[in-house]
Design a protein around this motif. Sequence first.
Motif, PDB file in Angstrom:
ATOM      1  N   ARG A 234      -6.577   9.905 -26.285  1.00 23.19           N
ATOM      2  CA  ARG A 234      -6.511  10.819 -24.997  1.00 23.19           C
ATOM      3  C   ARG A 234      -7.946  10.601 -24.364  1.00 23.19           C
ATOM      4  NH1 ARG A 234      -2.991  14.881 -25.002  1.00 23.19           N
ATOM      5  NH2 ARG A 234      -4.421  16.201 -23.959  1.00 23.19           N
ATOM      6  N   THR A 235      -8.834  10.117 -25.057  1.00 25.19           N
ATOM      7  CA  THR A 235     -10.243   9.945 -24.340  1.00 25.19           C
ATOM      8  C   THR A 235     -10.345   8.674 -23.614  1.00 25.19           C
ATOM      9  OG1 THR A 235     -11.085   8.776 -26.393  1.00 25.19           O
ATOM     10  CG2 THR A 235     -11.515  11.109 -26.163  1.00 25.19           C
ATOM     11  N   ILE A 236      -9.532   7.742 -23.923  1.00 27.05           N
ATOM     12  CA  ILE A 236      -9.435   6.465 -23.008  1.00 27.05           C
ATOM     13  C   ILE A 236      -8.777   6.740 -21.627  1.00 27.05           C
ATOM     14  CG2 ILE A 236      -8.814   3.960 -22.834  1.00 27.05           C
ATOM     15  CD1 ILE A 236      -8.927   4.133 -26.093  1.00 27.05           C
ATOM     16  N   GLU A 237      -9.428   6.578 -20.635  1.00 26.11           N
ATOM     17  CA  GLU A 237      -8.901   6.821 -19.469  1.00 26.11           C
ATOM     18  C   GLU A 237      -7.963   5.805 -18.791  1.00 26.11           C
ATOM     19  OE1 GLU A 237     -10.465   7.542 -14.670  1.00 26.11           O
ATOM     20  OE2 GLU A 237     -11.690   6.882 -16.250  1.00 26.11           O
ATOM     21  N   VAL A 238      -6.710   6.202 -18.327  1.00 26.93           N
ATOM     22  CA  VAL A 238      -5.771   5.175 -17.749  1.00 26.93           C
ATOM     23  C   VAL A 238      -5.610   5.721 -16.013  1.00 26.93           C
ATOM     24  CG1 VAL A 238      -3.606   4.255 -17.720  1.00 26.93           C
ATOM     25  CG2 VAL A 238      -4.430   5.326 -19.757  1.00 26.93           C
ATOM     26  N   ASN A 239      -6.158   4.729 -15.370  1.00 24.34           N
ATOM     27  CA  ASN A 239      -6.161   4.682 -14.000  1.00 24.34           C
ATOM     28  C   ASN A 239      -4.812   4.525 -13.418  1.00 24.34           C
ATOM     29  OD1 ASN A 239      -6.967   4.821 -11.129  1.00 24.34           O
ATOM     30  ND2 ASN A 239      -8.759   3.799 -11.386  1.00 24.34           N
ATOM     31  N   PRO A 240      -4.218   5.454 -12.590  1.00 19.60           N
ATOM     32  CA  PRO A 240      -2.867   5.156 -11.996  1.00 19.60           C
ATOM     33  C   PRO A 240      -2.893   3.891 -11.062  1.00 19.60           C
ATOM     34  CG  PRO A 240      -3.277   7.269 -11.919  1.00 19.60           C
ATOM     35  CD  PRO A 240      -4.701   6.910 -12.504  1.00 19.60           C
ATOM     36  N   GLU A 241      -4.115   3.720 -10.415  1.00 23.83           N
ATOM     37  CA  GLU A 241      -4.227   2.730  -9.564  1.00 23.83           C
ATOM     38  C   GLU A 241      -4.225   1.387 -10.059  1.00 23.83           C
ATOM     39  OE1 GLU A 241      -4.374   2.595  -6.264  1.00 23.83           O
ATOM     40  OE2 GLU A 241      -4.621   4.730  -5.632  1.00 23.83           O
ATOM     41  N   VAL A 242      -4.779   1.254 -11.384  1.00 24.39           N
ATOM     42  CA  VAL A 242      -4.538   0.036 -12.088  1.00 24.39           C
ATOM     43  C   VAL A 242      -3.365  -0.250 -12.684  1.00 24.39           C
ATOM     44  CG1 VAL A 242      -5.607  -1.171 -14.268  1.00 24.39           C
ATOM     45  CG2 VAL A 242      -6.998   0.483 -12.846  1.00 24.39           C
ATOM     46  N   VAL A 243      -2.569   0.768 -13.157  1.00 26.64           N
ATOM     47  CA  VAL A 243      -1.113   0.618 -13.406  1.00 26.64           C
ATOM     48  C   VAL A 243      -0.342   0.180 -12.377  1.00 26.64           C
ATOM     49  CG1 VAL A 243       0.910   1.834 -14.696  1.00 26.64           C
ATOM     50  CG2 VAL A 243      -1.514   2.810 -15.119  1.00 26.64           C
TER      51      VAL A 243
ATOM     52  N   ILE B 259       0.859  -1.080   0.087  1.00 27.74           N
ATOM     53  CA  ILE B 259       0.166   0.056   0.120  1.00 27.74           C
ATOM     54  C   ILE B 259       0.825   1.348  -0.097  1.00 27.74           C
ATOM     55  CG2 ILE B 259      -1.527   1.317   1.377  1.00 27.74           C
ATOM     56  CD1 ILE B 259      -2.687  -1.389   2.248  1.00 27.74           C
ATOM     57  N   GLU B 260       1.907   1.231   0.847  1.00 29.83           N
ATOM     58  CA  GLU B 260       2.627   2.587   0.948  1.00 29.83           C
ATOM     59  C   GLU B 260       3.584   2.569  -0.484  1.00 29.83           C
ATOM     60  OE1 GLU B 260       6.778   3.884   3.342  1.00 29.83           O
ATOM     61  OE2 GLU B 260       5.735   2.096   3.690  1.00 29.83           O
ATOM     62  N   ASN B 261       3.882   1.628  -1.108  1.00 35.91           N
ATOM     63  CA  ASN B 261       4.722   1.762  -2.440  1.00 35.91           C
ATOM     64  C   ASN B 261       3.743   2.286  -3.457  1.00 35.91           C
ATOM     65  OD1 ASN B 261       7.263   0.829  -1.391  1.00 35.91           O
ATOM     66  ND2 ASN B 261       6.669  -1.331  -1.984  1.00 35.91           N
ATOM     67  N   ARG B 262       2.468   1.592  -3.571  1.00 33.42           N
ATOM     68  CA  ARG B 262       1.307   2.309  -4.594  1.00 33.42           C
ATOM     69  C   ARG B 262       1.085   3.584  -4.137  1.00 33.42           C
ATOM     70  NH1 ARG B 262      -2.018  -1.449  -7.011  1.00 33.42           N
ATOM     71  NH2 ARG B 262      -1.507  -3.655  -6.982  1.00 33.42           N
ATOM     72  N   LYS B 263       1.092   4.044  -3.213  1.00 31.75           N
ATOM     73  CA  LYS B 263       0.983   5.459  -2.653  1.00 31.75           C
ATOM     74  C   LYS B 263       2.040   6.232  -3.321  1.00 31.75           C
ATOM     75  CE  LYS B 263      -0.127   8.681   1.208  1.00 31.75           C
ATOM     76  NZ  LYS B 263      -0.075   8.755   2.619  1.00 31.75           N
ATOM     77  N   ASN B 264       3.123   5.877  -3.129  1.00 30.43           N
ATOM     78  CA  ASN B 264       4.261   6.515  -3.693  1.00 30.43           C
ATOM     79  C   ASN B 264       4.493   6.664  -5.212  1.00 30.43           C
ATOM     80  OD1 ASN B 264       5.469   6.909  -1.035  1.00 30.43           O
ATOM     81  ND2 ASN B 264       6.543   5.102  -1.021  1.00 30.43           N
TER      82      ASN B 264
ATOM     83  N   LEU C 111       4.748  12.662  -1.644  1.00 33.93           N
ATOM     84  CA  LEU C 111       5.936  12.637  -3.003  1.00 33.93           C
ATOM     85  C   LEU C 111       7.336  13.196  -2.397  1.00 33.93           C
ATOM     86  CD1 LEU C 111       6.779  12.149  -5.910  1.00 33.93           C
ATOM     87  CD2 LEU C 111       6.004  14.352  -6.546  1.00 33.93           C
ATOM     88  N   LYS C 112       7.304  14.478  -1.586  1.00 32.57           N
ATOM     89  CA  LYS C 112       8.259  15.036  -1.166  1.00 32.57           C
ATOM     90  C   LYS C 112       9.101  14.079  -0.060  1.00 32.57           C
ATOM     91  CE  LYS C 112       9.960  19.351   0.714  1.00 32.57           C
ATOM     92  NZ  LYS C 112       9.879  20.831   1.142  1.00 32.57           N
ATOM     93  N   THR C 113       8.254  13.673   0.773  1.00 30.91           N
ATOM     94  CA  THR C 113       8.623  12.778   1.699  1.00 30.91           C
ATOM     95  C   THR C 113       9.425  11.513   1.134  1.00 30.91           C
ATOM     96  OG1 THR C 113       7.012  13.281   3.239  1.00 30.91           O
ATOM     97  CG2 THR C 113       8.196  11.273   3.919  1.00 30.91           C
ATOM     98  N   HIS C 114       8.642  10.831   0.231  1.00 31.04           N
ATOM     99  CA  HIS C 114       9.127   9.850  -0.618  1.00 31.04           C
ATOM    100  C   HIS C 114      10.448   9.944  -1.236  1.00 31.04           C
ATOM    101  CE1 HIS C 114       9.669   6.308  -3.284  1.00 31.04           C
ATOM    102  NE2 HIS C 114       9.588   7.365  -4.251  1.00 31.04           N
ATOM    103  N   LEU C 115      10.683  11.227  -1.972  1.00 33.72           N
ATOM    104  CA  LEU C 115      11.980  11.615  -2.596  1.00 33.72           C
ATOM    105  C   LEU C 115      13.242  11.773  -1.804  1.00 33.72           C
ATOM    106  CD1 LEU C 115      10.642  13.921  -5.535  1.00 33.72           C
ATOM    107  CD2 LEU C 115      11.377  11.398  -5.543  1.00 33.72           C
ATOM    108  N   GLU C 116      12.823  12.344  -0.435  1.00 37.74           N
ATOM    109  CA  GLU C 116      13.734  12.564   0.611  1.00 37.74           C
ATOM    110  C   GLU C 116      14.169  11.492   1.205  1.00 37.74           C
ATOM    111  OE1 GLU C 116      12.813  17.376   1.577  1.00 37.74           O
ATOM    112  OE2 GLU C 116      11.889  15.995   2.594  1.00 37.74           O
ATOM    113  N   THR C 117      13.409  10.559   1.566  1.00 36.81           N
ATOM    114  CA  THR C 117      13.594   9.397   2.562  1.00 36.81           C
ATOM    115  C   THR C 117      13.938   7.835   1.856  1.00 36.81           C
ATOM    116  OG1 THR C 117      11.293   9.184   2.779  1.00 36.81           O
ATOM    117  CG2 THR C 117      12.423  10.634   4.347  1.00 36.81           C
ATOM    118  N   CYS C 118      13.390   7.808   0.354  1.00 38.30           N
ATOM    119  CA  CYS C 118      13.585   6.422   0.038  1.00 38.30           C
ATOM    120  C   CYS C 118      14.889   6.123  -0.277  1.00 38.30           C
ATOM    121  CB  CYS C 118      12.760   6.471  -1.644  1.00 38.30           C
ATOM    122  SG  CYS C 118      13.708   7.598  -2.749  1.00 38.30           S
TER     123      CYS C 118
END
Length: 458
Positions: free
Chosen positions: A449-458, A124-129, A183-190
Amino acid sequence: MCDNLLLNIICAVEATDELDEPIISTLKVREYWVHPKIEYDGAYCKYCVLFAGEGGGVGKQTFGNLVKKPFKNWKDAIEVFNNHTNCEYHKTCILKGTCAKQILEKKVEPIDIQIDSGIKRKIIENRKNLIPIIETIIFCGRQNLSLRGHRDSGPLNLTEPNENDGNFRSLLRFRANSGDVALKTHLETCSKNASYTSPMIANEIISTCGDIILKKIVNKINEAKCFSILADETSDISGIEHFSLCARYFYNGQINEDFLLFVPVTDVTGKGLASTLLTSLDLIGIDYNYMIGQGYDGAAAMSGVFHGAHVYVQEKCPLAIYVHCASHSLNLAISDAYTFENDITDLVKKYSQLLPSFSPLVVIAEFKLWPTSLQNIPKIPSNLSELLNNCNENDYPNVYKLLKIVATLPITTATAERSFSTMRRLKTYLRNTMAENRLNGLAQLNIHRTIEVNPEVV
């Protein structure tokens, strides 16, 4: 052994006869137990009996007294018990027993659940990042922006670099500095190997986005069960020959022409191009048995009477008639001396496999009755799509199917030509080493462009 019985063995002082093994006694000496039965007279270490297994200590020696055999030499009991207490395998068994007791008493979760929960939390954490990174890549793809720069490797610093590190990293930096705390926390601490900003990860995300879009289009084509293929061939900036594949189909009340993918080709003969076309359709999951038309330009490799690509395609797909691109024709007016009945008869013979009725007489009768139903509609249809939408499939199934076939037959290869324009904008002089997966993924994002790409699915 059931959980309740195991808990009783670990915790209880009273004896039980539920076990076949000599484990329980009425007398407790620390963690040692004396069995109540005469034939088992002696002491056992209950923890070692339950958790030690077949061997322990250095070299996994076979267990004897206190584990597999009862201890009976009571004059040396204190010394033997103390030595046994200091054994490593005994300490391990005590630890296992303590953990088992806590788990059985529901004080802690079992180890497998703890590990599973930890993995789920990490996922879940990695997906959020990953979400803001995926959204940035999708934005670049939609807007046809190049991702990479002159120096785009290593950790992503939030301060502006001296050299251009590309639009992708610059947009991430802008987003982090503009209030995206996660995002800022991820980039600074990863860690260095888990920032998810490397070109390799970007390529995987782009390829996945392209696959999602392509899968949605393929599902529509297969549901339509009637499509035509449009294809054209050109070379890119690096001199690689590309085959652009597009599909025309009727779905959800509309005629659609969608770009599918670019396929690199080495054999540009009619047979080679036909093989590439059919193999590519098979790989992306399109059932080419429903192909009823092919649209190409007038090049000899495509339109040749004997060795053109359409000839070899028709060997596998007999229903796929070849239609010359109208935009490439000098003479668009073709007149035939066929009567209405002859036209219908030819269509029924050609596409009899796709029609509900095999009889030309039934189809002709339907066509003669069908115009009466159009008299009741408020507005006369102005195009084929409106005509199809006003045709009742249940009342006139043959008419509906033939109209769908006519609507699906190719007219021009303009969609394939437009895809070449996209390719030239994507694969420029500065981006001439772009691989096929990245090219197709970016092309899918930019064109559809009209076909949606859900980041959660990716």
